[in-house]
Scaffold this active site. Structure first.
Site, PDB file in Angstrom:
ATOM      1  CG  HIS A   6     -26.946   7.566  26.328  1.00 12.87           C
ATOM      2  ND1 HIS A   6     -26.822   7.198  27.646  1.00 12.87           N
ATOM      3  CD2 HIS A   6     -28.271   7.500  26.041  1.00 12.87           C
ATOM      4  CE1 HIS A   6     -28.027   6.922  28.124  1.00 12.87           C
ATOM      5  NE2 HIS A   6     -28.921   7.093  27.174  1.00 12.87           N
ATOM      6  CB  SER A  11     -38.573   7.544  33.086  1.00 12.84           C
ATOM      7  OG  SER A  11     -37.461   7.032  33.794  1.00 12.84           O
ATOM      8  CE  LYS A  65     -30.678   3.416  27.987  1.00 13.75           C
ATOM      9  NZ  LYS A  65     -30.830   4.109  29.255  1.00 13.75           N
ATOM     10  N   GLY A  91     -33.882   5.799  33.221  1.00 10.05           N
ATOM     11  CA  GLY A  91     -34.004   4.496  33.865  1.00 10.05           C
ATOM     12  C   GLY A  91     -34.430   4.569  35.323  1.00 10.05           C
ATOM     13  CG  ASN A 109     -30.349   3.788  23.812  1.00 10.75           C
ATOM     14  OD1 ASN A 109     -29.691   2.822  23.439  1.00 10.75           O
ATOM     15  ND2 ASN A 109     -29.905   4.649  24.724  1.00 10.75           N
ATOM     16  CD  GLU A 165     -31.651  10.201  26.524  1.00  7.85           C
ATOM     17  OE1 GLU A 165     -32.656   9.511  26.319  1.00  7.85           O
ATOM     18  OE2 GLU A 165     -30.519   9.724  26.659  1.00  7.85           O
ATOM     19  CD  GLU A 186     -27.307   4.505  30.063  1.00  7.76           C
ATOM     20  OE1 GLU A 186     -27.177   3.803  29.049  1.00  7.76           O
ATOM     21  OE2 GLU A 186     -28.424   4.709  30.600  1.00  7.76           O
TER      22      GLU A 186
END
Ligand code: PGA
Length: 253
Positions: free
Chosen positions: A98, A216, A11, A176, A9, A170, A100
């Site tokens: 996701h 991560s 991003k 991240g 991904n 996730e 985010e």
């Protein structure tokens, strides 16, 4: 046998030249390293990169994915990109839900179910993300959160439809941040998700669904996480931006 998947991904990272080169390099690696039949590689570049990237990859080696799609088919929705448009340019999959998107763009289960349905209408595979926040983990709410996230969305699909769904667990606190779930923490949730799939659909569907870990994940920890019995690969963010790291993660599964 269910598919083992390593998905990148990207991003909102890389320029077009840089992204196309990255895709080319991954493609080159896969041309000289044959993977087992059930092992699949997916990359999800930004929208602007999808067409140039589609021209440098072999679709039998790399599955091209988008990072999102609109919840509607077409019309006056400034800034949106539809599943139909993605299909038209050769995209085969889409990441939905996701954290985010949930956090910064306020996407809830209602909108996500619409996105899932429209992606299915255009025959896209779906990488559907779930995961709890740090607070939810610390308050021991994580099972409830994950259950709700899947019950309100992909569990409303028919068995046939659900076969196009890959789940990505996730944990938000691991994305991240450099903090990774331990292999046991990942396994605990993956097993939970698989059991819920079995309850909602049936054992065959549960055993056939790929459940990826994300957060991560990097070359140094991928092998250990992927060795768990219900972890079928990973959704990789930061480490998917370097060909060397990404291909080491592919080798780890
Ligand atoms: P990360 O991102 O690997 O950079 O933590 C994973 C993701 O958000 O898909």
């Amino acid at each position: 046998m269910r598919k083992l998947i390593v998905a990148g991904n990207w991003k909102m990272n890389t320029g077009i030249a840089e992204g196309t080169k990255l895709a080319e390099d991954i493609n080159k690696y896969l041309s000289s390293n044959t993977l087992p039949e059930n092992k699949k590689v997916i990359i999800a570049p930004p929208f602007t990169h999808l067409v140039p990237v589609s021209k440098v990859i072999d679709p039998s080696k790399i599955i091209l994915s988008a990072q999102d799609c609109a919840s509607t088919e077409n019309g006056a929705f400034t800034g949106e990109v539809s599943a139909k448009m993605l299909k038209e340019i050769g995209v085969k999959a889409v990441i939905l839900g996701h954290s985010e998107r949930r956090q910064y763009f306020k996407e809830d289960s209602e909108i996500l179910l619409k996105k899932v349905k429209i992606a299915l209408k255009y025959d896209l595979d779906i990488i559907f993300c779930v995961g709890e926040s740090l607070e939810q983990r610390e308050n021991n709410k994580y099972f409830d959160v994950i259950k709700e996230q899947i019950s309100e969305t992909v569990f409303k699909l028919s068995k046939e439809e659900f076969k196009k769904v890959i789940i990505a667990y996730e944990p938000v606190w691991a994305i991240g941040t450099g903090k990774t779930a331990t292999p046991d923490q990942a396994q605990e949730i993956h097993e939970f998700i698989r059991n819920k799939i079995k309850e909602n659909f049936d054992e065959n569907i549960a055993n056939g669904t790929s459940i990826l870990y994300g957060g991560s994940c990097k070359p140094s920890n991928a092998k250990e996480i992927f060795s768990k019995k219900d972890v079928d690969g990973g959704l990789i963010g930061g480490a998917a931006l370097k060909c060397d790291d990404f291909t080491k993660i592919i080798e780890a599964r």
